[in-house]
Design a protein around this motif. Sequence first.
Motif, PDB file in Angstrom:
ATOM      1  N   UNK A  97      34.475 -85.523  13.045  1.00  8.76           N
ATOM      2  CA  UNK A  97      33.587 -85.016  11.999  1.00  8.76           C
ATOM      3  C   UNK A  97      33.387 -83.514  12.165  1.00  8.76           C
ATOM      4  N   UNK A  98      33.164 -83.067  13.412  1.00  3.29           N
ATOM      5  CA  UNK A  98      32.964 -81.641  13.645  1.00  3.29           C
ATOM      6  C   UNK A  98      34.210 -80.843  13.266  1.00  3.29           C
ATOM      7  N   UNK A  99      35.391 -81.379  13.604  1.00  2.00           N
ATOM      8  CA  UNK A  99      36.636 -80.694  13.250  1.00  2.00           C
ATOM      9  C   UNK A  99      36.794 -80.612  11.733  1.00  2.00           C
ATOM     10  N   UNK A 100      36.535 -81.720  11.054  1.00  2.00           N
ATOM     11  CA  UNK A 100      36.647 -81.730   9.594  1.00  2.00           C
ATOM     12  C   UNK A 100      35.675 -80.759   8.948  1.00  2.00           C
ATOM     13  N   UNK A 101      34.481 -80.644   9.507  1.00  2.00           N
ATOM     14  CA  UNK A 101      33.485 -79.733   8.940  1.00  2.00           C
ATOM     15  C   UNK A 101      33.890 -78.267   9.091  1.00  2.00           C
ATOM     16  N   UNK A 102      34.777 -77.977  10.050  1.00  2.65           N
ATOM     17  CA  UNK A 102      35.286 -76.616  10.172  1.00  2.65           C
ATOM     18  C   UNK A 102      36.345 -76.316   9.116  1.00  2.65           C
ATOM     19  N   UNK A 103      37.058 -77.354   8.686  1.00  3.19           N
ATOM     20  CA  UNK A 103      38.175 -77.169   7.756  1.00  3.19           C
ATOM     21  C   UNK A 103      37.739 -77.298   6.293  1.00  3.19           C
ATOM     22  N   UNK A 104      36.788 -78.188   6.026  1.00  3.12           N
ATOM     23  CA  UNK A 104      36.423 -78.503   4.648  1.00  3.12           C
ATOM     24  C   UNK A 104      36.013 -77.304   3.799  1.00  3.12           C
ATOM     25  N   UNK A 105      35.224 -76.348   4.322  1.00  2.00           N
ATOM     26  CA  UNK A 105      34.826 -75.230   3.457  1.00  2.00           C
ATOM     27  C   UNK A 105      36.004 -74.483   2.848  1.00  2.00           C
ATOM     28  N   UNK A 106      37.154 -74.517   3.523  1.00  2.00           N
ATOM     29  CA  UNK A 106      38.339 -73.841   2.997  1.00  2.00           C
ATOM     30  C   UNK A 106      39.074 -74.745   2.005  1.00  2.00           C
ATOM     31  N   UNK A 107      39.169 -76.035   2.319  1.00  2.00           N
ATOM     32  CA  UNK A 107      39.916 -76.955   1.466  1.00  2.00           C
ATOM     33  C   UNK A 107      39.255 -77.124   0.102  1.00  2.00           C
ATOM     34  N   UNK A 108      37.917 -77.187   0.080  1.00  2.00           N
ATOM     35  CA  UNK A 108      37.237 -77.434  -1.195  1.00  2.00           C
ATOM     36  C   UNK A 108      37.374 -76.257  -2.153  1.00  2.00           C
ATOM     37  N   UNK A 109      37.895 -75.128  -1.697  1.00  2.00           N
ATOM     38  CA  UNK A 109      38.117 -74.010  -2.602  1.00  2.00           C
ATOM     39  C   UNK A 109      39.312 -74.242  -3.518  1.00  2.00           C
ATOM     40  N   UNK A 110      40.133 -75.247  -3.219  1.00  2.00           N
ATOM     41  CA  UNK A 110      41.234 -75.590  -4.115  1.00  2.00           C
ATOM     42  C   UNK A 110      40.661 -76.027  -5.453  1.00  2.00           C
ATOM     43  N   UNK A 111      41.164 -75.437  -6.531  1.00  2.00           N
ATOM     44  CA  UNK A 111      40.616 -75.727  -7.851  1.00  2.00           C
ATOM     45  C   UNK A 111      40.977 -77.124  -8.332  1.00  2.00           C
ATOM     46  N   UNK A 112      42.176 -77.587  -8.002  1.00  2.00           N
ATOM     47  CA  UNK A 112      42.654 -78.863  -8.522  1.00  2.00           C
ATOM     48  C   UNK A 112      42.077 -80.042  -7.737  1.00  2.00           C
TER      49      UNK A 112
END
Length: 588
Positions: free
Chosen positions: A384-399
Amino acid sequence: MVPSRSDQEFLETVRSSVDIREIIAGYIPLKKVGGRYRGLCPFHAEKTPSFYVDGGKQLFYCFGCGTGGDAFKFLMLYEKVDFPEALRQLARRYGIAIPERGHAASSERPALLRIHQAAVAYFRRVLRESDEGRSGRQYLEARGLAPETVEAFALGYAPARWDGLKETLLRQGFSEGQLLLAGVLLRKEETGRTYDRFRGRLVFPIRNLLGEFVGFGGRVLGNEEPKYLNSPETPLFRKGELLYGLDRTADSIRKSDQAILVEGYMDFLSLHQAGLSNLAATLGTGFTPAHARLLARFTHRVVVNFDPDTAGQVAVRRSLDILLESGFDVRVLRLPGTQDPDRFVREEGVQRYRDLLYAAPTYLEYLAREAAESVDLNTPAGKIRALNQVLPHVVRLESALERSEQVKLLSEMFRIQDGIVLQELKSALAARRTNLKSPSPRQESAEALAGPAARLLKLFVELPEARLAIHRVVRDEDLAGTGVEGIWRVARDLAEGDMTYGRLGSRLTESIDQDLLLRLASTPGPAGSLTEAEDCVRRLQEARLARRLQELQEKLEKAADGASVDDLLRQKMDLRREMRALRSAPSP
């Protein structure tokens, strides 16, 4: 708004001055056929030329894809600019004065360009010919820059004097006000006196896309601060809209359909000198949306290779956000150790750099690796901690489709098999949330208790015959990611003594492991047997081999040389044989 008469006259002046054949021949090879010129269409893939340029009519047309128009249209399509920018580019190319509006200093543009041209000549002369430029020459030689590179990029040196450039340019007829507007002078508030902005620095002239000198970057050769100093914002220079060297490399970027983005002048020059031409560099400042729009005119594929220090890695993450939001396909090259691109290519060679460039991971792999280094992926909480580091960048994808496709990739990279975590990941990406809710210890326990690893552990504690038969067979990696690996490591050390839940629990130090063991001991179930224990071992071993096969397949897809491929293929064949043998073994 209705164009003014002067606007119409300006447009017609440019239109009548343009030679469309000359413009297009600067981008693609053309061959004369009768009264027209023919070449391969730059707007679609073809092997037989169907793209024609008619100099008499000042038009182009492709019979393959149907694209056509005048010189303005060609420039708009090829350079990915709007009509006003295409008009400005053609006007500058043919030396036609541009009636710009909205800038008080617009009428000063020609003078400002001449100032920068004269300043470049002064800095270059100091570097080449004067005693004051000796330290600059020695520095460039020590950094391995060839004289040809120094000349090609017009490098110079600003002497450690207060008025060297000022006096030179005043003698050439420029006013003090013009030099202040150009940013080459500063004014002391207390006295009102002006003096040179760049003193005792190696000077890197900065060009715009048209190749015009519009600003400077200066580097001290000692320990003074700031290390780098750029021109201020002027009518010519906006550092958030310029990339160093792009005037020289735009065609290479377009042809290779990829840009290597580096962080400074020396990184750019060393790589360019080594033969890498699809480069661009930020001006020692952050990457901006305007930079992304500029790069998008030439490619939508970028490899980011910033310095490995903390500031460089922060800049990587910021640039990733902007590039992702702008629709780029992004990879990240992080060089080994603490080497920056300049030092790496000088010490390790350009071929080694190319190999690493070819194998550069996607932005998501890069972020995931960074996250994995800072957490324990063997626990749901760590994942969960690892995913929380990555998610802020991934959710910037528009599609939404692109975001949903990341579920499989992230679950594989973080070895997420837990149903609760997987479902939470899907929900977060769908809703564009930037963090996941951590499962409670009870939820984590429930997940861990559902698989063969927990059942094997229960049999291991409760059945002496199972314990003696399997404790030397099961590997730690067989239980990786199952949630019970922490308990297993302690239990294995007690295998040859008296084994009870109480004794095992007293040795556990993590509360989540203690809770899991308590629930395991309290869970009712059928009486176990040695046969069931051996079946659990087989299932865990199969899962381990399947994970290893997947890892090898991923390495195969990225392998750059034949020797590596052959070695990986041998490992893969050995694993498949091991898996077949495991599956064909007699049932216990």
